[in-house]
Design a protein around this motif. Structure first.
Motif, PDB file in Angstrom:
ATOM      1  N   ASP A  86       0.842  -1.195   0.000  1.00 18.15           N
ATOM      2  CA  ASP A  86       0.000   0.000   0.000  1.00 18.15           C
ATOM      3  C   ASP A  86       0.878   1.247   0.000  1.00 18.15           C
ATOM      4  N   PRO A  87       0.723   2.143  -0.969  1.00 17.86           N
ATOM      5  CA  PRO A  87       1.483   3.399  -0.921  1.00 17.86           C
ATOM      6  C   PRO A  87       1.026   4.252   0.251  1.00 17.86           C
ATOM      7  N   SER A  88       1.930   5.036   0.808  1.00 21.56           N
ATOM      8  CA  SER A  88       1.597   5.955   1.893  1.00 21.56           C
ATOM      9  C   SER A  88       1.626   7.380   1.366  1.00 21.56           C
ATOM     10  N   ALA A  89       1.255   8.315   2.221  1.00 15.48           N
ATOM     11  CA  ALA A  89       1.274   9.727   1.838  1.00 15.48           C
ATOM     12  C   ALA A  89       2.617  10.375   2.130  1.00 15.48           C
ATOM     13  N   TYR A  90       3.622   9.574   2.533  1.00 13.50           N
ATOM     14  CA  TYR A  90       4.885  10.135   3.010  1.00 13.50           C
ATOM     15  C   TYR A  90       6.110   9.657   2.233  1.00 13.50           C
ATOM     16  N   GLY A  91       5.899   9.059   1.063  1.00 16.07           N
ATOM     17  CA  GLY A  91       7.025   8.703   0.229  1.00 16.07           C
ATOM     18  C   GLY A  91       7.513   7.276   0.362  1.00 16.07           C
ATOM     19  N   TYR A  92       6.964   6.511   1.289  1.00 15.19           N
ATOM     20  CA  TYR A  92       7.327   5.099   1.395  1.00 15.19           C
ATOM     21  C   TYR A  92       6.098   4.243   1.109  1.00 15.19           C
ATOM     22  N   LYS A 229      -4.937   5.939  -4.465  1.00 12.28           N
ATOM     23  CA  LYS A 229      -4.291   4.669  -4.108  1.00 12.28           C
ATOM     24  C   LYS A 229      -3.927   4.636  -2.631  1.00 12.28           C
ATOM     25  N   VAL A 230      -3.459   5.777  -2.098  1.00 12.23           N
ATOM     26  CA  VAL A 230      -3.154   5.859  -0.671  1.00 12.23           C
ATOM     27  C   VAL A 230      -4.418   5.628   0.154  1.00 12.23           C
ATOM     28  N   GLU A 231      -5.504   6.262  -0.241  1.00 12.24           N
ATOM     29  CA  GLU A 231      -6.773   6.140   0.467  1.00 12.24           C
ATOM     30  C   GLU A 231      -7.293   4.704   0.438  1.00 12.24           C
ATOM     31  N   TYR A 309      -5.448  12.483  11.595  1.00 12.62           N
ATOM     32  CA  TYR A 309      -4.434  11.519  12.005  1.00 12.62           C
ATOM     33  C   TYR A 309      -3.478  11.318  10.843  1.00 12.62           C
ATOM     34  N   PRO A 310      -2.188  11.076  11.100  1.00 13.75           N
ATOM     35  CA  PRO A 310      -1.238  10.942   9.990  1.00 13.75           C
ATOM     36  C   PRO A 310      -1.475   9.724   9.113  1.00 13.75           C
ATOM     37  N   ASP A 311      -2.067   8.669   9.674  1.00 13.73           N
ATOM     38  CA  ASP A 311      -2.354   7.491   8.850  1.00 13.73           C
ATOM     39  C   ASP A 311      -3.399   6.609   9.524  1.00 13.73           C
ATOM     40  N   ALA A 312      -3.707   5.486   8.870  1.00 13.78           N
ATOM     41  CA  ALA A 312      -4.779   4.600   9.330  1.00 13.78           C
ATOM     42  C   ALA A 312      -4.484   3.994  10.702  1.00 13.78           C
ATOM     43  N   ASP A 332     -20.589  -6.606  19.672  1.00  8.70           N
ATOM     44  CA  ASP A 332     -21.008  -7.953  19.252  1.00  8.70           C
ATOM     45  C   ASP A 332     -22.153  -7.899  18.253  1.00  8.70           C
ATOM     46  N   ASP A 333     -22.766  -6.743  18.096  1.00  9.06           N
ATOM     47  CA  ASP A 333     -23.964  -6.630  17.268  1.00  9.06           C
ATOM     48  C   ASP A 333     -23.673  -6.627  15.774  1.00  9.06           C
ATOM     49  N   TYR A 334     -22.493  -6.170  15.385  1.00 11.45           N
ATOM     50  CA  TYR A 334     -22.225  -5.949  13.965  1.00 11.45           C
ATOM     51  C   TYR A 334     -21.608  -7.175  13.292  1.00 11.45           C
ATOM     52  N   THR A 335     -21.899  -7.281  12.000  1.00 11.36           N
ATOM     53  CA  THR A 335     -21.397  -8.417  11.208  1.00 11.36           C
ATOM     54  C   THR A 335     -20.549  -7.971  10.021  1.00 11.36           C
ATOM     55  N   HIS A 336     -20.744  -6.719   9.568  1.00 14.97           N
ATOM     56  CA  HIS A 336     -20.055  -6.223   8.383  1.00 14.97           C
ATOM     57  C   HIS A 336     -19.473  -4.833   8.641  1.00 14.97           C
ATOM     58  N   LEU A 337     -18.478  -4.498   7.834  1.00 14.97           N
ATOM     59  CA  LEU A 337     -17.812  -3.202   7.970  1.00 14.97           C
ATOM     60  C   LEU A 337     -17.463  -2.642   6.596  1.00 14.97           C
ATOM     61  N   GLY A 338     -17.696  -1.352   6.431  1.00 17.15           N
ATOM     62  CA  GLY A 338     -17.236  -0.631   5.246  1.00 17.15           C
ATOM     63  C   GLY A 338     -16.414   0.563   5.697  1.00 17.15           C
ATOM     64  N   VAL A 339     -15.331   0.850   4.996  1.00 14.40           N
ATOM     65  CA  VAL A 339     -14.433   1.935   5.392  1.00 14.40           C
ATOM     66  C   VAL A 339     -14.248   2.893   4.226  1.00 14.40           C
ATOM     67  N   GLY A 340     -14.290   4.182   4.507  1.00 13.98           N
ATOM     68  CA  GLY A 340     -14.055   5.190   3.484  1.00 13.98           C
ATOM     69  C   GLY A 340     -13.063   6.227   3.972  1.00 13.98           C
ATOM     70  N   VAL A 341     -11.970   6.413   3.229  1.00  7.06           N
ATOM     71  CA  VAL A 341     -10.943   7.393   3.583  1.00  7.06           C
ATOM     72  C   VAL A 341     -10.771   8.373   2.429  1.00  7.06           C
ATOM     73  N   TYR A 342     -10.781   9.660   2.757  1.00  9.74           N
ATOM     74  CA  TYR A 342     -10.481  10.692   1.770  1.00  9.74           C
ATOM     75  C   TYR A 342      -9.485  11.658   2.391  1.00  9.74           C
ATOM     76  N   ARG A 343      -8.296  11.744   1.793  1.00  8.23           N
ATOM     77  CA  ARG A 343      -7.185  12.504   2.369  1.00  8.23           C
ATOM     78  C   ARG A 343      -6.994  12.030   3.814  1.00  8.23           C
ATOM     79  N   LEU A 344      -7.073  12.897   4.789  1.00  8.81           N
ATOM     80  CA  LEU A 344      -6.892  12.459   6.179  1.00  8.81           C
ATOM     81  C   LEU A 344      -8.204  12.499   6.963  1.00  8.81           C
ATOM     82  N   TYR A 345      -9.306  12.200   6.278  1.00  8.69           N
ATOM     83  CA  TYR A 345     -10.607  12.021   6.919  1.00  8.69           C
ATOM     84  C   TYR A 345     -10.983  10.550   6.821  1.00  8.69           C
ATOM     85  N   TYR A 346     -11.397   9.989   7.948  1.00  8.79           N
ATOM     86  CA  TYR A 346     -11.615   8.549   8.040  1.00  8.79           C
ATOM     87  C   TYR A 346     -13.039   8.259   8.538  1.00  8.79           C
ATOM     88  N   THR A 347     -13.727   7.312   7.871  1.00 12.47           N
ATOM     89  CA  THR A 347     -15.077   6.916   8.299  1.00 12.47           C
ATOM     90  C   THR A 347     -15.196   5.396   8.303  1.00 12.47           C
TER      91      THR A 347
END
Length: 355
Positions: A86-92, A229-231, A309-312, A332-347
């Motif tokens: 996974d590419p990062s936002a910091y050059g590595y 790609k970073v997101e 936050y600087p990263d995930a 314990d209630d949840y069965t599924h997860l979806g994740v959305g990242v845009y720049r340094l905003y995380y949901t």
């Protein structure tokens, strides 16, 4: 007479020299504010600071940390190919190794050299510390400080840790240019994860208030395609780390849900584009409204958000240490997860689905 003139000339030069040295000691002061919320990680203050004396080096004895600073050839021979890169936002680039249950390790690679390592989970040798070890034991070993310094030639930097930082993510200087962040679960007062990184990488992340004299390293200027790609990589990292954290607490593994991930991404992007931070959109829509618009079926749902936050990995540790976010993360209630990242905003959007 000539001797007296020489003395006067030298005195004038000394005064001028002192004047310019004093002027060079000054640098502009700026403040960068982040989101004021329970998931806030940083508020950075930049100004000059005198550097304390050098301390003794702390060796990295663990099997995992032996790879720090080395090339990737030996890593591949020992651990095989990574799960993904996974590419990062910091050059590595993050080389990710995980079974999505017991272990999760990221090696940050640039120029075929491992420059940073992040690890969480179980059964990982990261001496001189141990995941799950108590804060009390580790604090006795390192004597956590509220000021940690780095010096490179004429430039100097001091990381200023607040009481909250020292409790949740203290910083330890291992050598002249290598540092270790220790992330603690403040609900159990045990070590949750560890990050080792070079000074330049730490300065790019800027996870603490910072006082410095000199220049900061330049941040990579990413294109929209590179950011995408970073997101995408950070979304997968959050999903993997979530399941490793849940497994450690005896919880079930969540399944990936692409449709809810798209809903989460749109909310992260909306917050970034419109400069706000809330579970409610500016037009008043809540999580249920957004899921309905995305045609996502569910019995119940929950949401975690974070920003700046600087990263995930850092965002995950923030959620783990916030009571409300932790409840959703380990529910314990949840069965599924979806994740959305845009720049340094995380949901994170959690779902309980009917089968």
């Amino acid at each position: 007479m000539r001797f007296i003139k020489s003395i006067i000339l030298l005195s004038l030069l000394a005064v001028v020299g002192f004047y310019f040295l004093e002027q060079n000691d000054m640098s502009p002061e700026a403040t960068i504010e982040s989101i004021s919320d329970s998931v806030k990680e940083k508020q950075q203050l930049l100004k000059t600071k005198v550097v304390p004396e050098k301390k003794e080096e702390i060796p990295l004895a663990g099997e995992l940390f032996q790879w720090f600073g080395k090339s990737t050839d030996a890593l591949i021979q020992s651990m095989g190919k990574p799960t993904r890169k996974d590419p990062s936002a910091y050059g590595y680039t993050w080389w990710v190794y995980t079974d999505q249950k017991e272990t999760y390790v990221q090696f940050g690679v640039a120029d075929d050299k491992i420059q940073t390592i992040y690890a969480t989970g179980n059964n990982i040798n990261i001496k001189p510390v141990t995941l799950g070890e108590s804060y009390e034991n580790i604090s006795k070993q390192f004597n956590f400080s509220d000021e940690v310094t780095y010096r490179n030639g004429l430039t100097s930097y001091t990381f200023m840790l607040k009481d909250e930082d020292k409790k949740m993510r203290p910083l330890v200087k291992l050598s002249d240019s290598v540092f270790m962040q220790l992330y603690f679960d403040t609900f159990t007062n045990t070590l949750s994860s560890v990050r080792v990184l070079e000074a330049e990488t730490l300065l790019k992340h800027q996870p603490y208030e910072l006082q410095y004299r000199g220049n900061l390293p330049e941040q990579p200027d990413l294109t929209n395609e590179q950011w995408a790609k970073v997101e995408e990589g950070m979304e997968q990292q959050i999903f993997d780390i979530t399941n490793v954290m849940r497994h450690k607490q005896g919880k079930t593994t969540l399944k990936w849900e692409k449709s809810v991930g798209e809903v989460a991404f749109l909310h992260s992007k909306d917050m970034s584009d419109n400069n706000y931070f809330s579970h409610s959109s500016l037009d008043g829509r809540g999580l249920k409204d957004r899921l309905d618009e995305g045609k996502v079926s569910f019995v119940s749902a929950g949401e975690n958000i974070a920003a700046q936050y600087p990263d995930a990995a850092a965002a995950m540790e923030g959620w783990l240490n916030s009571e409300g976010h932790r409840k959703a993360l380990l529910s314990d209630d949840y069965t599924h997860l979806g994740v959305g990242v845009y720049r340094l905003y995380y949901t994170q959007n959690f779902l309980a689905k009917a089968f």
